[in-house]
Design an enzyme around this catalytic site. Structure first.
Site, mmCIF file in Angstrom:
data_model
loop_
_atom_site.group_PDB
_atom_site.id
_atom_site.type_symbol
_atom_site.label_atom_id
_atom_site.label_comp_id
_atom_site.label_asym_id
_atom_site.label_seq_id
_atom_site.Cartn_x
_atom_site.Cartn_y
_atom_site.Cartn_z
ATOM 1 C CE LYS A 13 46.228 62.629 9.684
ATOM 2 N NZ LYS A 13 47.249 63.679 9.888
ATOM 3 N NE ARG A 88 41.727 67.120 10.184
ATOM 4 C CZ ARG A 88 42.337 66.433 9.225
ATOM 5 N NH1 ARG A 88 41.776 65.390 8.689
ATOM 6 N NH2 ARG A 88 43.525 66.802 8.829
ATOM 7 N NE ARG A 123 52.287 66.500 2.659
ATOM 8 C CZ ARG A 123 51.292 66.336 3.498
ATOM 9 N NH1 ARG A 123 51.023 65.129 3.965
ATOM 10 N NH2 ARG A 123 50.576 67.355 3.904
ATOM 11 N NE ARG A 156 47.888 68.179 1.408
ATOM 12 C CZ ARG A 156 47.579 67.476 2.476
ATOM 13 N NH1 ARG A 156 47.773 66.165 2.485
ATOM 14 N NH2 ARG A 156 47.069 68.047 3.541
ATOM 15 N NE ARG A 167 47.466 71.059 6.875
ATOM 16 C CZ ARG A 167 48.426 70.501 6.134
ATOM 17 N NH1 ARG A 167 49.286 71.257 5.475
ATOM 18 N NH2 ARG A 167 48.507 69.195 6.056
HETATM 19 P P1 AP5 Z 1 52.161 62.092 5.608
HETATM 20 O O1 AP5 Z 1 52.123 60.619 5.753
HETATM 21 O O2 AP5 Z 1 51.744 62.667 4.294
HETATM 22 O O3 AP5 Z 1 51.403 62.801 6.829
HETATM 23 P P2 AP5 Z 1 49.866 62.916 7.158
HETATM 24 O O4 AP5 Z 1 49.703 62.710 8.620
HETATM 25 O O5 AP5 Z 1 49.060 62.049 6.237
HETATM 26 O O6 AP5 Z 1 49.675 64.463 6.827
HETATM 27 P P3 AP5 Z 1 48.512 65.247 6.113
HETATM 28 O O7 AP5 Z 1 49.085 66.625 5.869
HETATM 29 O O8 AP5 Z 1 47.987 64.530 4.919
HETATM 30 O O9 AP5 Z 1 47.458 65.322 7.203
HETATM 31 P P4 AP5 Z 1 46.378 66.360 7.361
HETATM 32 O O10 AP5 Z 1 45.626 65.766 8.481
HETATM 33 O O11 AP5 Z 1 46.812 67.755 7.566
HETATM 34 O O12 AP5 Z 1 45.701 66.423 5.915
HETATM 35 P P5 AP5 Z 1 44.373 65.783 5.314
HETATM 36 O O13 AP5 Z 1 44.645 65.487 3.906
HETATM 37 O O14 AP5 Z 1 43.820 64.710 6.189
HETATM 38 O O15 AP5 Z 1 53.663 62.574 5.925
HETATM 39 C C1 AP5 Z 1 54.021 63.931 5.844
HETATM 40 C C2 AP5 Z 1 55.485 64.053 5.336
HETATM 41 O O16 AP5 Z 1 56.367 63.486 6.294
HETATM 42 C C3 AP5 Z 1 55.759 63.312 4.009
HETATM 43 O O17 AP5 Z 1 56.690 64.047 3.266
HETATM 44 C C4 AP5 Z 1 56.363 61.972 4.467
HETATM 45 O O18 AP5 Z 1 57.241 61.446 3.496
HETATM 46 C C5 AP5 Z 1 57.097 62.382 5.740
HETATM 47 N N1 AP5 Z 1 57.097 61.311 6.743
HETATM 48 C C6 AP5 Z 1 56.059 60.493 7.090
HETATM 49 N N2 AP5 Z 1 56.430 59.647 8.072
HETATM 50 C C7 AP5 Z 1 57.723 59.957 8.375
HETATM 51 C C8 AP5 Z 1 58.668 59.440 9.320
HETATM 52 N N3 AP5 Z 1 58.338 58.458 10.174
HETATM 53 N N4 AP5 Z 1 59.896 60.008 9.352
HETATM 54 C C9 AP5 Z 1 60.242 61.027 8.518
HETATM 55 N N5 AP5 Z 1 59.405 61.538 7.586
HETATM 56 C C10 AP5 Z 1 58.152 61.025 7.527
HETATM 57 O O19 AP5 Z 1 43.361 67.022 5.444
HETATM 58 C C11 AP5 Z 1 43.521 68.194 4.683
HETATM 59 C C12 AP5 Z 1 42.421 69.178 5.006
HETATM 60 O O20 AP5 Z 1 41.139 68.618 4.672
HETATM 61 C C13 AP5 Z 1 42.265 69.594 6.476
HETATM 62 O O21 AP5 Z 1 43.170 70.617 6.816
HETATM 63 C C14 AP5 Z 1 40.806 70.036 6.512
HETATM 64 O O22 AP5 Z 1 40.638 71.304 5.954
HETATM 65 C C15 AP5 Z 1 40.129 69.021 5.593
HETATM 66 N N6 AP5 Z 1 39.644 67.828 6.323
HETATM 67 C C16 AP5 Z 1 40.066 66.536 6.135
HETATM 68 N N7 AP5 Z 1 39.443 65.709 6.982
HETATM 69 C C17 AP5 Z 1 38.601 66.470 7.719
HETATM 70 C C18 AP5 Z 1 37.707 66.183 8.785
HETATM 71 N N8 AP5 Z 1 37.553 64.935 9.261
HETATM 72 N N9 AP5 Z 1 37.010 67.213 9.326
HETATM 73 C C19 AP5 Z 1 37.133 68.476 8.856
HETATM 74 N N10 AP5 Z 1 37.984 68.819 7.850
HETATM 75 C C20 AP5 Z 1 38.711 67.827 7.291
#
Ligand code: AP5
Ligand code: ZN
Length: 211
Positions: A13, A88, A123, A156, A167
């Protein structure tokens, strides 16, 4: 244009949001980044959510909806936005509909769990600009240093096998129903997130144009 990016942790994402922002002039709202900033600043909110986030759980709907509501009222969102990591849950999606009306697209990045865990555990994230790398599949040119801004890369706290597994389970139980929610509204763009990042981006752009 009003876009939301949905997908499991590590689905790409953040990676795709950065690409979309180069093509479209939109505000970027990443709820995970906003919460991590609160934790880093040791605010009351940060202290409240830190443990939940590190364990891989979800912050309460009530709290996160308040944060998004506040952010989305800002001027830079008037021309449109990309929401990354929100909604989410179906409750969050319903609240978002109330806040902003009809979306243009909900982009769902589909990736298998085994690949997701590999992505999360390898990552590296830039401590300054948020760019993401991967130790094996997308290393920075100089180890531990961001190519884009020269700052240090970090891991992270929730990018461990243990928190990653929680997760993913949380995603399947709480967020997977969003796929049907947006399909029924004809907003869903499903993209194969297993392809390389440029191919994923191409599919997203084609999907948006088709809607
Ligand atoms: P990356 O692009 O970083 O993936 P991502 O989908 O953004 O992953 P996140 O871990 O950031 O998502 P998340 O939903 O768990 O975390 P968030 O910060 O939103 O890519 C990942 C890796 O893969 C990288 O190394 C990249 O280089 C590689 N990659 C990417 N694309 C690729 C490809 N095509 N091929 C190969 N490699 C690739 O949330 C964190 C926490 O916050 C949650 O757990 C929760 O506690 C809280 N939170 C956030 N939003 C909410 C909400 N709406 N409601 C409740 N709690 C929330
Ligand atoms: Zn950087």
């Amino acid at each position: 244009m009003k876009l939301v990016l949905i997908g499991a942790p590590g689905a790409g994402k953040g990676t795709q949001a950065r690409k979309l922002l180069q093509k479209y002039s939109l505000a970027y709202i990443a709820t995970g980044d906003m919460l991590r900033e609160e934790v880093a600043q040791k605010t009351d909110l940060g202290r409240q959510v830190e443990e939940i986030m590190h364990a891989g759980g979800l912050v309460s709907d009530h709290l996160i909806i308040q944060i998004v509501d506040h952010r989305i009222q800002k001027d830079d969102c008037k021309e449109g936005f990309i929401l990354d990591g929100f909604p989410r849950t179906v409750v969050q999606a319903q609240e978002l509909d109330k806040l902003v009306g009809t979306l243009d697209a909900a982009i769902y990045l589909q990736v298998e769990d085994a690949v997701l865990l590999e992505r999360l555990c390898g990552r590296q994230t830039c401590s300054h600009c948020g760019a993401t790398y991967h130790q094996i599949t997308l290393p920075s040119k100089v180890s531990g240093i961001c190519d884009e801004c020269g700052h240090a890369l970090m891991q992270r706290k929730d990018d461990t096998m243990e928190a990653g597994a929680v997760r993913l389970a949380t995603f399947h139980s709480q967020s997977a129903p969003l796929e049907d929610y947006y399909r029924e509204k004809n907003h869903l763009v499903t993209v194969n997130g297993l392809q390389d990042a440029d191919a994923v981006f191409q599919d997203i752009c084609q999907g948006i144009e088709r809607l």
